[in-house]
Design a protein around this motif. Structure first.
Motif, PDB file in Angstrom:
ATOM      1  N   MET A   1      -9.415   8.826   5.829  1.00  0.00           N
ATOM      2  CA  MET A   1      -8.787   7.691   5.155  1.00  0.00           C
ATOM      3  C   MET A   1      -8.673   7.959   3.651  1.00  0.00           C
ATOM      4  SD  MET A   1      -7.836   5.319   7.306  1.00  0.00           S
ATOM      5  CE  MET A   1      -6.966   6.820   7.656  1.00  0.00           C
ATOM      6  N   ASP A   2      -9.745   8.498   3.069  1.00  0.00           N
ATOM      7  CA  ASP A   2      -9.716   8.783   1.634  1.00  0.00           C
ATOM      8  C   ASP A   2      -8.619   9.797   1.308  1.00  0.00           C
ATOM      9  OD1 ASP A   2     -11.868   7.102   1.553  1.00  0.00           O
ATOM     10  OD2 ASP A   2     -13.368   8.681   1.246  1.00  0.00           O
ATOM     11  N   GLY A   3      -8.430  10.751   2.192  1.00  0.00           N
ATOM     12  CA  GLY A   3      -7.436  11.795   1.934  1.00  0.00           C
ATOM     13  C   GLY A   3      -6.013  11.382   2.238  1.00  0.00           C
ATOM     14  N   SER A   4      -5.823  10.154   2.737  1.00  0.00           N
ATOM     15  CA  SER A   4      -4.475   9.699   3.103  1.00  0.00           C
ATOM     16  C   SER A   4      -4.013   8.535   2.241  1.00  0.00           C
ATOM     17  CB  SER A   4      -4.454   9.224   4.558  1.00  0.00           C
ATOM     18  OG  SER A   4      -5.052  10.153   5.388  1.00  0.00           O
ATOM     19  N   ARG A   5      -4.669   8.349   1.125  1.00  0.00           N
ATOM     20  CA  ARG A   5      -4.372   7.215   0.240  1.00  0.00           C
ATOM     21  C   ARG A   5      -4.529   5.883   0.980  1.00  0.00           C
ATOM     22  NH1 ARG A   5       1.221   8.982  -2.674  1.00  0.00           N
ATOM     23  NH2 ARG A   5       0.708  11.146  -3.067  1.00  0.00           N
ATOM     24  N   LYS A   6      -5.483   5.864   1.907  1.00  0.00           N
ATOM     25  CA  LYS A   6      -5.777   4.602   2.589  1.00  0.00           C
ATOM     26  C   LYS A   6      -7.266   4.317   2.488  1.00  0.00           C
ATOM     27  CE  LYS A   6      -4.274   1.658   6.294  1.00  0.00           C
ATOM     28  NZ  LYS A   6      -3.357   1.379   7.387  1.00  0.00           N
ATOM     29  N   ALA A   7      -7.807   4.613   1.291  1.00  0.00           N
ATOM     30  CA  ALA A   7      -9.254   4.473   1.102  1.00  0.00           C
ATOM     31  C   ALA A   7      -9.704   3.022   1.192  1.00  0.00           C
ATOM     32  CB  ALA A   7      -9.664   5.088  -0.230  1.00  0.00           C
TER      33      ALA A   7
ATOM     34  N   HIS B   1       0.830  -1.205   0.000  1.00  0.00           N
ATOM     35  CA  HIS B   1       0.000   0.000   0.000  1.00  0.00           C
ATOM     36  C   HIS B   1       0.871   1.265   0.000  1.00  0.00           C
ATOM     37  CE1 HIS B   1      -3.267  -2.705   0.543  1.00  0.00           C
ATOM     38  NE2 HIS B   1      -2.778  -3.153   1.677  1.00  0.00           N
ATOM     39  N   GLY B   2       0.253   2.353  -0.411  1.00  0.00           N
ATOM     40  CA  GLY B   2       1.010   3.615  -0.523  1.00  0.00           C
ATOM     41  C   GLY B   2       0.415   4.703   0.350  1.00  0.00           C
ATOM     42  N   CYS B   3       0.088   4.395   1.594  1.00  0.00           N
ATOM     43  CA  CYS B   3      -0.521   5.386   2.497  1.00  0.00           C
ATOM     44  C   CYS B   3       0.415   6.594   2.612  1.00  0.00           C
ATOM     45  CB  CYS B   3      -0.769   4.759   3.862  1.00  0.00           C
ATOM     46  SG  CYS B   3      -1.600   3.156   3.733  1.00  0.00           S
ATOM     47  N   ASP B   4      -0.147   7.795   2.554  1.00  0.00           N
ATOM     48  CA  ASP B   4       0.729   8.962   2.352  1.00  0.00           C
ATOM     49  C   ASP B   4       1.564   9.335   3.565  1.00  0.00           C
ATOM     50  OD1 ASP B   4      -1.070  10.313   3.997  1.00  0.00           O
ATOM     51  OD2 ASP B   4      -1.221  12.066   2.678  1.00  0.00           O
ATOM     52  N   PHE B   5       1.226   8.794   4.746  1.00  0.00           N
ATOM     53  CA  PHE B   5       1.967   9.128   5.960  1.00  0.00           C
ATOM     54  C   PHE B   5       3.026   8.079   6.284  1.00  0.00           C
ATOM     55  CE2 PHE B   5      -2.020   6.936   6.790  1.00  0.00           C
ATOM     56  CZ  PHE B   5      -1.582   5.806   7.469  1.00  0.00           C
ATOM     57  N   CYS B   6       3.080   6.998   5.517  1.00  0.00           N
ATOM     58  CA  CYS B   6       3.889   5.844   5.910  1.00  0.00           C
ATOM     59  C   CYS B   6       5.287   5.887   5.302  1.00  0.00           C
ATOM     60  CB  CYS B   6       3.187   4.553   5.497  1.00  0.00           C
ATOM     61  SG  CYS B   6       4.110   3.103   5.992  1.00  0.00           S
TER      62      CYS B   6
ATOM     63  N   GLN C   1      -9.499  -4.711  22.401  1.00  0.00           N
ATOM     64  CA  GLN C   1      -8.743  -5.023  23.620  1.00  0.00           C
ATOM     65  C   GLN C   1      -7.627  -4.014  23.896  1.00  0.00           C
ATOM     66  OE1 GLN C   1      -9.781  -7.320  21.498  1.00  0.00           O
ATOM     67  NE2 GLN C   1     -10.863  -8.801  22.753  1.00  0.00           N
ATOM     68  N   ASN C   2      -6.894  -3.636  22.867  1.00  0.00           N
ATOM     69  CA  ASN C   2      -5.769  -2.717  23.064  1.00  0.00           C
ATOM     70  C   ASN C   2      -5.764  -1.686  21.948  1.00  0.00           C
ATOM     71  OD1 ASN C   2      -4.149  -3.775  25.385  1.00  0.00           O
ATOM     72  ND2 ASN C   2      -4.220  -5.616  24.105  1.00  0.00           N
ATOM     73  N   ALA C   3      -5.164  -0.552  22.230  1.00  0.00           N
ATOM     74  CA  ALA C   3      -5.038   0.455  21.169  1.00  0.00           C
ATOM     75  C   ALA C   3      -3.737   1.217  21.356  1.00  0.00           C
ATOM     76  CB  ALA C   3      -6.217   1.428  21.219  1.00  0.00           C
ATOM     77  N   THR C   4      -3.153   1.576  20.238  1.00  0.00           N
ATOM     78  CA  THR C   4      -1.990   2.446  20.262  1.00  0.00           C
ATOM     79  C   THR C   4      -2.420   3.734  19.569  1.00  0.00           C
ATOM     80  OG1 THR C   4      -0.546   0.551  20.031  1.00  0.00           O
ATOM     81  CG2 THR C   4       0.426   2.689  19.542  1.00  0.00           C
ATOM     82  N   PHE C   5      -2.391   4.826  20.314  1.00  0.00           N
ATOM     83  CA  PHE C   5      -2.788   6.116  19.744  1.00  0.00           C
ATOM     84  C   PHE C   5      -1.541   6.872  19.309  1.00  0.00           C
ATOM     85  CE2 PHE C   5      -5.990   4.952  22.942  1.00  0.00           C
ATOM     86  CZ  PHE C   5      -7.126   4.930  22.140  1.00  0.00           C
ATOM     87  N   ASN C   6      -1.644   7.499  18.177  1.00  0.00           N
ATOM     88  CA  ASN C   6      -0.539   8.317  17.674  1.00  0.00           C
ATOM     89  C   ASN C   6      -1.053   9.669  17.224  1.00  0.00           C
ATOM     90  OD1 ASN C   6       2.183   6.833  17.316  1.00  0.00           O
ATOM     91  ND2 ASN C   6       0.633   5.327  16.743  1.00  0.00           N
ATOM     92  N   ILE C   7      -0.227  10.672  17.366  1.00  0.00           N
ATOM     93  CA  ILE C   7      -0.518  11.972  16.770  1.00  0.00           C
ATOM     94  C   ILE C   7       0.046  11.906  15.344  1.00  0.00           C
ATOM     95  CG2 ILE C   7       0.029  14.432  16.871  1.00  0.00           C
ATOM     96  CD1 ILE C   7       0.556  13.899  19.959  1.00  0.00           C
ATOM     97  N   LEU C   8      -0.740  12.269  14.370  1.00  0.00           N
ATOM     98  CA  LEU C   8      -0.247  12.232  12.986  1.00  0.00           C
ATOM     99  C   LEU C   8       1.099  12.970  12.920  1.00  0.00           C
ATOM    100  CD1 LEU C   8      -0.883  11.476   9.991  1.00  0.00           C
ATOM    101  CD2 LEU C   8      -1.843  13.775   9.743  1.00  0.00           C
ATOM    102  N   THR C   9       2.084  12.299  12.323  1.00  0.00           N
ATOM    103  CA  THR C   9       3.424  12.891  12.254  1.00  0.00           C
ATOM    104  C   THR C   9       3.939  12.766  10.829  1.00  0.00           C
ATOM    105  OG1 THR C   9       3.815  12.318  14.561  1.00  0.00           O
ATOM    106  CG2 THR C   9       5.757  12.803  13.237  1.00  0.00           C
ATOM    107  N   PRO C  10       4.197  13.886  10.186  1.00  0.00           N
ATOM    108  CA  PRO C  10       4.674  13.830   8.802  1.00  0.00           C
ATOM    109  C   PRO C  10       6.179  13.544   8.754  1.00  0.00           C
ATOM    110  CG  PRO C  10       4.352  16.125   9.492  1.00  0.00           C
ATOM    111  CD  PRO C  10       4.009  15.269  10.667  1.00  0.00           C
ATOM    112  N   TYR C  11       6.534  12.266   8.670  1.00  0.00           N
ATOM    113  CA  TYR C  11       7.966  11.940   8.639  1.00  0.00           C
ATOM    114  C   TYR C  11       8.575  12.474   7.349  1.00  0.00           C
ATOM    115  CZ  TYR C  11       7.386   9.466  12.915  1.00  0.00           C
ATOM    116  OH  TYR C  11       7.121   9.208  14.224  1.00  0.00           O
ATOM    117  N   PRO C  12       9.759  13.076   7.469  1.00  0.00           N
ATOM    118  CA  PRO C  12      10.377  13.646   6.267  1.00  0.00           C
ATOM    119  C   PRO C  12      10.543  12.571   5.196  1.00  0.00           C
ATOM    120  CG  PRO C  12      11.950  13.527   8.113  1.00  0.00           C
ATOM    121  CD  PRO C  12      10.599  13.207   8.664  1.00  0.00           C
ATOM    122  N   GLY C  13      10.368  12.960   3.960  1.00  0.00           N
ATOM    123  CA  GLY C  13      10.504  12.012   2.857  1.00  0.00           C
ATOM    124  C   GLY C  13       9.179  11.399   2.438  1.00  0.00           C
ATOM    125  N   THR C  14       8.145  11.547   3.276  1.00  0.00           N
ATOM    126  CA  THR C  14       6.844  10.961   2.917  1.00  0.00           C
ATOM    127  C   THR C  14       6.030  11.967   2.095  1.00  0.00           C
ATOM    128  OG1 THR C  14       5.837  11.775   4.965  1.00  0.00           O
ATOM    129  CG2 THR C  14       6.741   9.537   5.006  1.00  0.00           C
TER     130      THR C  14
END
Ligand code: B12
Length: 425
Positions: A251-257, A150-155, A307-320
């Motif tokens: 999701m649609d706006g992050s290429r993860k539709a 997949h090509g999710c834009d934040f990954c 059961q479990n969740a990992t929460f993240n603040i959206l972070t634009p890693y350089p190069g993405t």
């Protein structure tokens, strides 16, 4: 508390010729002695640790000890990293790492080794277990596949590995899996469901060892009954799924539709039906998110009994692609990479709320999810793997109480999970 064994350096050490002595320092476990004697120091790090890694590199280089840098940040920001190292590895190390060590011994190594084409992993060795030293020593950490289609834009993975999925031979993975003395295994894969037929073959071959395992998968895994059945039979106790957001427009706006929010509850139910717990990967701060996203997400997680969740603040890693878009839109607030931690800082201007609202909402999510009331609600609704989910929930809850904003319980300065490799001939 939540202290995960890393495999990058023990894996790279498996390629090192036997006449080298390898010392592995994992900063989550012990501080780096910058006065130690070594012929070569290798460092791996994520973006939030970049400045810290450069500072450590500088201390060794001041003493005339060459430093080689590699890992996600180096791959994404090679020119920056090159200024802090004698040698950098851009991309995966397999094609050049052995050759580099030979070149180094002969004093004719290059400044930069790049793997342009993602390498095959047919001959990937087992990581050197004697170099593992986290508290979960007896548990196994390994990888079966690398990359994600997949090509999710934040990954960052999509950029680093160019969406090419590679697989180790099933027999090699099964034999590494079997080689761990402990019972609990984590596959540190980007997406173990990238090739579901491969995964099914793997599950068939690890089932006889009767261990328990978990891994990260995309949502497609939860729609494939055979995948879930074979996973459960082979000892899968929990799947980490990148649900990311309950906002379809996000999701649609992050290429993860391909993440269809209307399917989430059904997918979670199906996974639970197979006796497998769900760890939801949730990200806040997408352009479709408004200030109501936090409460709505928590309501959703509680009514589906996640059961479990990992929460993240959206972070634009350089190069993405995400970083480039936000940069073009003038929404990057800082280039202090230490703030690109996804847990404590907001580094961009969200579209529909202020950065403070995003940070506060993220903290609210952690507090609420790991509160006694929420634990009770979620775990009584789906008691799947209670013996696994309850201790994990309590551990997260404790970490939240005793650490800044709910990261691991390790002291702050040690939370940066860098690994150092020292060679002496
Ligand atoms: C397992 C994993 C974790 C684990 C273990 C972390 C760890 N440091 O090992 C946990 C769950 C703890 C974790 C946490 C985080 N992670 Co993480 N994680 C991964 C994952 C899925 C696999 C890493 C792995 O072990 N691969 C197997 C090993 C063998 O390969 P490798 O590390 O990729 O190394 C290869 C090359 O990069 C190179 N190489 C790497 N280092 C070096 C060093 C030298 C000297 C050389 C020569 C070569 C070299 O050689 C190796 C073989 O080719 C990756 C995705 C990925 N594929 O990279 C994300 C990934 C690395 N994580 C990421 C992030 C963002 C995080 C967090 C910041 C998330 C958060 N908000 O908390 C934290 C940071 C934790 C920390 N302080 O280090 C991002 C990194 C982005 C970036 N720009 O840095 C990635 C790429 C995921 C993504 N989709 O974007 N993570």
């Amino acid at each position: 508390m939540l202290n995960f064994q890393q495999i990058t350096m023990p894996y790279l050490a498996a390629f090192v010729p036997p006449h080298w002595k390898v010392i592995h320092i994992d900063e989550e476990v012990s501080p780096v002695d910058v006065n130690l004697s070594a012929d070569l120091v290798g460092i791996t790090f994520h973006t939030p640790s970049a400045f810290h890694a450069y500072a450590i590199a500088a201390r060794f280089r001041e003493r005339g000890i060459p430093v080689v840098l590699g890992g996600p940040h180096v791959t994404l920001m090679p020119d920056e990293a090159e200024a802090h190292a004698d040698v950098i590895f851009v991309g995966e190390a397999e094609p050049h790492w052995r050759q580099f060590l030979k070149d180094f011994e002969l004093g004719r190594h290059k400044r930069r080794y790049s793997s342009q084409i993602p390498p095959a992993l047919d001959a990937a060795p087992m990581a050197r277990k004697e170099l593992y030293h986290r508290r979960d020593l007896t548990g196994g950490r390994l990888f079966a596949t690398r990359g994600c289609p997949h090509g999710c834009d934040f990954c960052a993975v999509a950029v680093m590995y160019k969406r090419k999925v590679r697989k180790r031979p099933v027999a090699a993975v099964a034999s590494e899996y079997a080689s761990f003395p402990g019972k609990v295994i984590i596959f540190w894969d980007d997406n173990l469901a990238s090739d579901r037929e491969y995964a099914k073959a793997l599950f068939r071959s690890i089932a006889p060892y009767r261990k328990w395992w978990s891994s990260q998968v995309s949502i497609q895994a939860g729609k494939d009954a055979e995948f879930l059945e074979l996973a459960a039979k082979s000892g899968c106790k929990q799947l980490f799924i990148g649900l990311e957001s309950i906002s379809q427009s996000s999701m649609d706006g992050s290429r993860k539709a391909f993440n269809r929010v209307e399917d989430y509850a059904r997918v979670i139910d199906r996974i639970h039906e197979h006796g497998i717990a769900v760890q939801a990967g949730i990200v806040f701060g997408f352009d479709g998110d408004t200030a109501t996203i936090f409460r709505e997400t928590l309501d959703f997680l509680e009514t589906t009994g996640v059961q479990n969740a990992t929460f993240n603040i959206l972070t634009p890693y350089p190069g993405t692609p995400l970083y480039r878009r936000l940069e073009t839109e003038g929404r990057i607030l800082t280039r202090d990479w230490s703030k690109y931690n996804g847990r404590e800082d907001v580094v961009f201007q969200p579209l529909q709320m202020g950065p403070e609202t995003l940070l506060e909402g993220y903290r609210y999510a952690n507090r609420r999810f790991y509160s006694a009331a929420s634990m009770y609600r979620r775990l009584s609704l789906s008691p799947v793997g209670l013996w696994w989910a309850l201790p994990l929930n309590l551990t997260y809850g404790m970490a939240l109480r005793f650490c800044r904003h709910g990261e691991t319980a390790a002291p702050r300065k040690l939370r940066i999970a860098d690994q150092k490799l020292k060679f002496s001939a």
